[in-house]
Motif scaffolding. Structure first.
Motif, PDB file in Angstrom:
ATOM      1  N   TYR A  97     -45.120   9.220   9.556  1.00 61.62           N
ATOM      2  CA  TYR A  97     -45.096   9.296  10.860  1.00 61.62           C
ATOM      3  C   TYR A  97     -45.263  10.709  11.464  1.00 61.62           C
ATOM      4  N   GLY A  98     -44.728  11.691  10.455  1.00 58.20           N
ATOM      5  CA  GLY A  98     -44.684  13.137  10.901  1.00 58.20           C
ATOM      6  C   GLY A  98     -45.126  13.805   9.795  1.00 58.20           C
ATOM      7  N   ALA A  99     -45.063  15.052   9.820  1.00 59.70           N
ATOM      8  CA  ALA A  99     -45.343  16.200   8.920  1.00 59.70           C
ATOM      9  C   ALA A  99     -44.102  16.348   7.939  1.00 59.70           C
ATOM     10  N   GLY A 100     -42.951  15.950   8.112  1.00 65.31           N
ATOM     11  CA  GLY A 100     -41.761  16.041   7.374  1.00 65.31           C
ATOM     12  C   GLY A 100     -41.721  14.832   6.393  1.00 65.31           C
ATOM     13  N   ASP A 101     -40.440  15.103   5.832  1.00 70.22           N
ATOM     14  CA  ASP A 101     -40.027  13.745   4.827  1.00 70.22           C
ATOM     15  C   ASP A 101     -39.172  12.776   5.558  1.00 70.22           C
ATOM     16  N   TYR A 102     -38.765  13.034   6.842  1.00 67.65           N
ATOM     17  CA  TYR A 102     -37.988  11.884   7.600  1.00 67.65           C
ATOM     18  C   TYR A 102     -38.484  12.006   9.034  1.00 67.65           C
ATOM     19  N   THR A 103     -38.038  11.112   9.619  1.00 66.73           N
ATOM     20  CA  THR A 103     -38.552  10.552  11.013  1.00 66.73           C
ATOM     21  C   THR A 103     -37.378  10.077  11.663  1.00 66.73           C
ATOM     22  N   THR A 104     -37.609  10.180  13.178  1.00 65.21           N
ATOM     23  CA  THR A 104     -36.703   9.377  13.966  1.00 65.21           C
ATOM     24  C   THR A 104     -37.594   8.383  14.875  1.00 65.21           C
ATOM     25  N   ILE A 105     -36.903   7.131  14.746  1.00 63.53           N
ATOM     26  CA  ILE A 105     -37.611   5.772  15.068  1.00 63.53           C
ATOM     27  C   ILE A 105     -36.918   4.797  15.794  1.00 63.53           C
TER      28      ILE A 105
END
Length: 266
Positions: free
Chosen positions: A225-233
Motif C-alpha cells: 500500500y505504501g513505500a514502507g514495510d508497514y501501513t495504517t489502514i
C-alpha cells in the motif's frame, strides 16, 4: 487513550501476554489473495495456493500481482512479531499464520478481487485435514454459497473457530461468509468506544474489535500500500483477525477447547 481515543477502551493484550503470547502449535489459516511469505515481521509457516483449482492446493500462498496487498496487512494483526524492535505486533505473536491464497486482486488496483468459491471450500477442507484451529476470512463473497457454508460447519464441528469480517457497508447487511452458519462475524470499533461508521452490523454480529487507523504489516519495499514495510489502514478486514488472534491465545492455553467453548469464553 492514544490519538484522542477513549481511555481504557482497548483489547488488554498486554495483560493476556502475561499468560501467553501464543503457541507455535496453534496455527491460523488466513483466506486471502496471498500474503508475503518472507515478511520479516510476520510469524508464519509456508502457505498454500488454491487458485490453481487443485483440491489440496499447491505450495505457495504469496501475492501474485502488485495489487495482492490485503492479506499481508490482515496477517500482521494476528501474528505480527513481538520484541523485534520494528513495526508493530499482532494479538498472538507466537502463533503461526498460514496463507491460503483463494483469490487474485483485480489489476489495476481498485480494492476488489476475483476467485471461485470452490477455491475457498478446498482451503477450508485442507485446514480441517491439517489440524488448523482458527481461520480468518476478511472478504465479502457477495452471493451465498451452500458448499462454503457446509465446509465451515464441518470445520467448526472439527474444532476450528472461524472468523470473518462483517463488511464495510455501514448498514445492517452483514457480508458472506460472516453471516454464514459456523462463522463468527466481527465488526469494527472506533477509538472512542463506538461502532465505526463504516462497519456492517446486525443480529449475526458476535464481536467488534479495533478497525480504524490500524497500524499493521505491509508488503516490504516498494510493494504494498505504501513505500514502507508497514501501513495504517481502516476496515472490518482488520477487526476480524484481531478476534481470531484472541481465539488463538485461548487455544494456546487450552488446546482441548471446542470451537463452541472458545466462542463462549470470548
Amino acid at each position: 487513550g492514544a490519538s484522542g481515543g477513549l481511555v481504557n477502551f482497548d483489547m488488554n493484550t498486554t495483560n493476556a501476554w502475561d499468560i501467553t503470547q501464543g503457541s507455535a502449535g496453534i496455527r491460523v489459516l488466513v483466506f486471502e489473495t496471498g500474503l508475503q511469505q518472507d515478511h520479516q515481521a510476520i510469524c508464519q509457516v509456508a502457505g498454500r495456493d488454491f487458485t490453481t483449482g487443485a483440491v489440496h492446493g499447491v505450495a505457495g500462498g504469496g501475492p501474485s500481482n502488485s495489487c495482492d496487498n490485503h492479506g499481508t496487512a490482515v496477517a500482521g494483526c494476528i501474528s505480527g512479531s513481538i520484541n523485534n524492535s520494528i513495526g508493530t505486533v499482532g494479538v498472538a505473536p507466537n502463533c503461526k499464520v498460514i496463507s491460503a491464497k483463494v483469490g487474485i486482486a483485480v489489476s489495476p488496483c481498485n480494492g476488489s478481487w476475483q476467485g471461485q468459491t470452490s477455491w475457498t471450500v478446498n482451503a477450508i477442507n485442507w485446514g480441517i485435514a491439517n489440524g488448523l484451529r482458527v481461520t480468518n476470512n476478511s472478504n465479502d463473497y457477495g452471493a451465498e454459497s451452500t458448499a462454503m457454508t457446509n465446509a465451515y460447519v464441518a470445520a467448526r464441528n472439527a474444532g476450528v473457530v472461524n472468523f470473518a469480517s462483517s463488511g464495510n457497508s455501514g448498514n445492517m447487511t452483514i457480508g458472506f461468509p460472516a453471516r454464514s452458519t459456523g462463522v463468527v462475524a466481527v465488526g469494527a470499533s472506533s477509538r472512542n468506544g463506538q461502532r465505526a461508521s463504516f462497519s456492517s452490523y446486525g443480529s449475526k454480529l458476535a464481536f467488534v474489535a479495533p478497525g480504524q487507523t490500524i497500524y499493521t504489516t505491509d508488503r516490504t519495499g516498494s510493494s504494498g500500500y505504501g513505500a514502507g514495510d508497514y501501513t495504517t489502514i481502516d476496515g472490518t478486514s482488520f477487526s476480524s483477525p484481531y478476534a481470531a488472534g484472541v481465539a488463538a491465545l485461548l487455544l494456546s492455553v487450552n488446546p482441548s477447547l471446542s470451537a463452541a467453548q472458545v466462542e463462549s469464553i470470548m
